[in-house]
Design a protein around this motif. Sequence first.
Motif, PDB file in Angstrom:
ATOM      1  N   GLY A 164       0.790  -1.229   0.000  1.00  0.00           N
ATOM      2  CA  GLY A 164       0.000   0.000   0.000  1.00  0.00           C
ATOM      3  C   GLY A 164       0.822   1.278   0.000  1.00  0.00           C
ATOM      4  O   GLY A 164       0.378   2.314  -0.459  1.00  0.00           O
ATOM      5  N   VAL A 165       2.030   1.237   0.522  1.00  0.00           N
ATOM      6  CA  VAL A 165       2.796   2.477   0.610  1.00  0.00           C
ATOM      7  C   VAL A 165       4.010   2.428  -0.307  1.00  0.00           C
ATOM      8  O   VAL A 165       5.041   3.009  -0.013  1.00  0.00           O
ATOM      9  N   GLN A 166       3.857   1.716  -1.412  1.00  0.00           N
ATOM     10  CA  GLN A 166       4.960   1.565  -2.349  1.00  0.00           C
ATOM     11  C   GLN A 166       5.620   2.876  -2.729  1.00  0.00           C
ATOM     12  O   GLN A 166       6.826   2.956  -2.869  1.00  0.00           O
ATOM     13  N   PHE A 167       4.758   3.898  -2.873  1.00  0.00           N
ATOM     14  CA  PHE A 167       5.303   5.153  -3.378  1.00  0.00           C
ATOM     15  C   PHE A 167       6.427   5.690  -2.493  1.00  0.00           C
ATOM     16  O   PHE A 167       7.518   5.994  -2.960  1.00  0.00           O
ATOM     17  N   THR A 168       6.141   5.768  -1.178  1.00  0.00           N
ATOM     18  CA  THR A 168       7.138   6.272  -0.235  1.00  0.00           C
ATOM     19  C   THR A 168       8.366   5.385  -0.255  1.00  0.00           C
ATOM     20  O   THR A 168       9.500   5.856  -0.240  1.00  0.00           O
ATOM     21  N   ALA A 169       8.116   4.084  -0.274  1.00  0.00           N
ATOM     22  CA  ALA A 169       9.230   3.145  -0.221  1.00  0.00           C
ATOM     23  C   ALA A 169      10.132   3.309  -1.431  1.00  0.00           C
ATOM     24  O   ALA A 169      11.362   3.315  -1.317  1.00  0.00           O
ATOM     25  N   LYS A 170       9.542   3.469  -2.621  1.00  0.00           N
ATOM     26  CA  LYS A 170      10.347   3.611  -3.836  1.00  0.00           C
ATOM     27  C   LYS A 170      11.229   4.844  -3.764  1.00  0.00           C
ATOM     28  O   LYS A 170      12.402   4.818  -4.118  1.00  0.00           O
ATOM     29  N   ARG A 171      10.592   5.921  -3.299  1.00  0.00           N
ATOM     30  CA  ARG A 171      11.384   7.159  -3.170  1.00  0.00           C
ATOM     31  C   ARG A 171      12.547   6.956  -2.203  1.00  0.00           C
ATOM     32  O   ARG A 171      13.667   7.384  -2.456  1.00  0.00           O
ATOM     33  N   SER A 172      12.231   6.299  -1.075  1.00  0.00           N
ATOM     34  CA  SER A 172      13.283   6.062  -0.088  1.00  0.00           C
ATOM     35  C   SER A 172      14.414   5.259  -0.707  1.00  0.00           C
ATOM     36  O   SER A 172      15.587   5.541  -0.486  1.00  0.00           O
ATOM     37  N   ILE A 173      14.053   4.238  -1.481  1.00  0.00           N
ATOM     38  CA  ILE A 173      15.088   3.390  -2.077  1.00  0.00           C
ATOM     39  C   ILE A 173      15.953   4.210  -3.030  1.00  0.00           C
ATOM     40  O   ILE A 173      17.180   4.077  -3.061  1.00  0.00           O
ATOM     41  N   MET A 174      15.324   5.096  -3.802  1.00  0.00           N
ATOM     42  CA  MET A 174      16.113   5.904  -4.741  1.00  0.00           C
ATOM     43  C   MET A 174      17.121   6.775  -3.992  1.00  0.00           C
ATOM     44  O   MET A 174      18.305   6.807  -4.319  1.00  0.00           O
ATOM     45  N   VAL A 175      16.615   7.483  -2.983  1.00  0.00           N
ATOM     46  CA  VAL A 175      17.503   8.356  -2.213  1.00  0.00           C
ATOM     47  C   VAL A 175      18.601   7.531  -1.549  1.00  0.00           C
ATOM     48  O   VAL A 175      19.787   7.844  -1.628  1.00  0.00           O
ATOM     49  N   ALA A 208      25.292  -0.164  -6.128  1.00  0.00           N
ATOM     50  CA  ALA A 208      25.340   0.133  -7.563  1.00  0.00           C
ATOM     51  C   ALA A 208      24.202  -0.585  -8.275  1.00  0.00           C
ATOM     52  O   ALA A 208      23.522  -0.009  -9.128  1.00  0.00           O
ATOM     53  N   THR A 209      23.968  -1.848  -7.892  1.00  0.00           N
ATOM     54  CA  THR A 209      22.890  -2.605  -8.527  1.00  0.00           C
ATOM     55  C   THR A 209      21.535  -1.952  -8.236  1.00  0.00           C
ATOM     56  O   THR A 209      20.727  -1.730  -9.147  1.00  0.00           O
ATOM     57  N   VAL A 210      21.312  -1.632  -6.951  1.00  0.00           N
ATOM     58  CA  VAL A 210      20.025  -1.029  -6.583  1.00  0.00           C
ATOM     59  C   VAL A 210      19.855   0.309  -7.293  1.00  0.00           C
ATOM     60  O   VAL A 210      18.788   0.620  -7.833  1.00  0.00           O
ATOM     61  N   PHE A 211      20.930   1.097  -7.317  1.00  0.00           N
ATOM     62  CA  PHE A 211      20.867   2.420  -7.934  1.00  0.00           C
ATOM     63  C   PHE A 211      20.556   2.296  -9.431  1.00  0.00           C
ATOM     64  O   PHE A 211      19.719   3.008  -9.978  1.00  0.00           O
ATOM     65  N   TRP A 212      21.245   1.370 -10.061  1.00  0.00           N
ATOM     66  CA  TRP A 212      21.046   1.153 -11.505  1.00  0.00           C
ATOM     67  C   TRP A 212      19.602   0.790 -11.793  1.00  0.00           C
ATOM     68  O   TRP A 212      18.968   1.359 -12.676  1.00  0.00           O
ATOM     69  N   LYS A 213      19.066  -0.118 -10.983  1.00  0.00           N
ATOM     70  CA  LYS A 213      17.676  -0.528 -11.199  1.00  0.00           C
ATOM     71  C   LYS A 213      16.718   0.613 -10.864  1.00  0.00           C
ATOM     72  O   LYS A 213      15.716   0.805 -11.549  1.00  0.00           O
ATOM     73  N   ALA A 214      17.025   1.357  -9.786  1.00  0.00           N
ATOM     74  CA  ALA A 214      16.138   2.446  -9.375  1.00  0.00           C
ATOM     75  C   ALA A 214      16.080   3.512 -10.462  1.00  0.00           C
ATOM     76  O   ALA A 214      15.029   4.098 -10.724  1.00  0.00           O
ATOM     77  N   CYS A 215      17.224   3.767 -11.112  1.00  0.00           N
ATOM     78  CA  CYS A 215      17.253   4.760 -12.185  1.00  0.00           C
ATOM     79  C   CYS A 215      16.339   4.341 -13.328  1.00  0.00           C
ATOM     80  O   CYS A 215      15.777   5.180 -14.023  1.00  0.00           O
TER      81      CYS A 215
END
Lengths: 320, 383
Positions: free
Chosen positions: A14-25, A208-215
């Motif tokens: 339900g709160v994917q949006f916040t989580a995605k942003r957090s992961i990007m940052v 690096a992997t997470v960042f690459w995917k997040a981008c």
Amino acid sequence: MAGLASSKETYFQGVQFTAKRSIMVASAFGLAASLSAVVLGDESGYSVSEHQKMKLAAIEAMWDSEPAPAAFTLFALPDAQTGKNRFEVKIPWLLGLIATRSVDTPLPGINDLVVKAEGRIRNGLIAYDALDHLRQNRNDAEARATLASHAEDLGHALLLKRYVEDPRTADDATIAKAAHDTVPGVAPLFWTFRLMAVLGFAFILLMATVFWKACRRDFSSRWLLKVCLWSLPLPWLACEVGWFVAEFGRQPWSIDGVLPTFLASSSLASGQVLFTLAGFVLFYSSLAVVDVLLMRKYVLMGPVKALGLNNHAAVVAPAE
Amino acid sequence: MSIPVDYEILRLIWWLFLGVLLIGFAIMDGFDLGVAALLPFVARTDVERRVALNAIGPVWEGNQVWLILGGGAVFAAWPAIYATAFSGFYIALFLVLAALIMRPTGFDFRNKIKDTRWRNFWDWALFVSGLVPSLVFGVACGNLLEGVPFRIDGDMRIFYEGSGLFELLNPFGLLAGLVSVAMLTTHGAVYLSLKTEGPVQKRASSYVRFGSVATVILFALAGLWLASGIQGYVITGDIAADGPSNPLLKEVVRQPGAWLANYGRHPWMLAAPLLGLAAPLVTAGLIQLRKPGLAFIASSLALFGIVATVGVSMFPFLMPSSIAPSASLTVWDASSSQRTLFVMLISTLIFLPIILAYTGFVFRVMRGRVSAEQIEANSNSLY
């Protein structure tokens, strides 16, 4: 942060949006931080080779001096009894490049540094004697000059205080023993340093992997989220072993070459120190339990409820 | 590089800075400690308590910097004092630290769960976090005046021979501790009457009347005791004010009334104890006249007077030794090197104004009273 966000996303769609942003940052900062750790590590490696040669030799289980450019030991079974490694795998050149940034500086090994320490102890005794004279007569110019020219080794003479009240009365065997005291525990240093380095590079790979995917706006990989979640304690572990390398590798010194640890510690009774240690452990552990329970409570609540109705709008429809 | 300021002058400057930092701590963090110690009494309901907590909420962490700065200054400028005090008062300082750790957790955990028992627990934790440091700092000052049982060996290693915490809690030490509690709680109550309204302000104001009179009486009692019953310390013979920091190069004797000798030599120093006696009464009067802003200034002056009294009475002693008086630590033989003092002087002259500026800025932004309505409107984001 990535770890926490991943757990939220894994369990609360339900709160994917916040989580995605957090992961990007988190991944952007995590990548920058883990990369800068390499730069800092390289800088410390260089400075250790300059100021704390024994620490470097112990970390590398380098018993005998390495001709330039020194090889890096990837794997070894150090044996303090014989002053040798029972088994080792080396990468030529690498250590010389890291520690001296050159191809022509040899690095001193543990056994040679012990011989050197013995010379410094004998030299330090001259300084110790001069200091004693100077204390009795502030205007003794000769003693002042002698002290000034041998002051660098004064700390080494203090190592003898562990065995004799007045270092000047020490015999050859005691001096040899004190010189041998300058070697810290090689095997623990060798392995904790390698654990720290492996963790450091693993963080770069992960971030690096997470960042690459997040981008690429790709948050679908469940195994990556799980790895993030379970990596939560690893930076803490890396810090702890790094701290161990720095402090244990410094032994027997508090200030390398100046002040031995056994003279630097306070004269507190061990019971008192034990009391405060136990007190802090109990106190912090209970605070940690409370903290984790509260965090769990608020994670379960989700950001909307936790912040209260006033901020509801800001969370649901964030300004883009 | 030759150092452009005399060693003697530098030591004097750092003695003054030590006073400035301790007084700064008493004035700035003193009211936070005082508010915390008064919390269960001046504020009864949950909302009232949150009003009191949020009155210090935006500033207490910044104020705590004074304690860290003070500790840091002692560590860097007076390392021998740092070593002796932190080992000698070991358990007492552990209690202070534990109490101070309860403060941020109290602030941050308290409103996270809506449960009366939970919140009451943290209110009492905050009470302890205010009371224990206030008491211990006073007790420590009292023990400094009496002398502390330590000796120094030829390697400059310090051996504390006291039996621990309970030895510190002797009658004079406890009296000094009570002076500290009285003055800091009064200061906290003055702050609350400046920053809150309604019942909290009313109770705080009436506490000021009681607290300030108690401060004056206790402070006067301690002064009389010091004059009649506590032996002071005197350096006999020579001491090189620019000599090496080796405390074993001088002779010291204990003498009755020696702590008053400075006032005979430099009568202007009497300003400190007089301020300590008069300013609390002025504070109470200004609260009576509903001028809490001026009362806060008067209360700050009271703290200045009381803390400065300890400093000037003992000068040049910082930490006298009761079992080996000649090993006492003084301004002239317990400092770090001339170069260290000079470099730190320069950095202090740069950074202290910055700290004062941002502190002033925060107080400006956060000016005004905290009301019950504000708490209820921002229930989830405030302490």
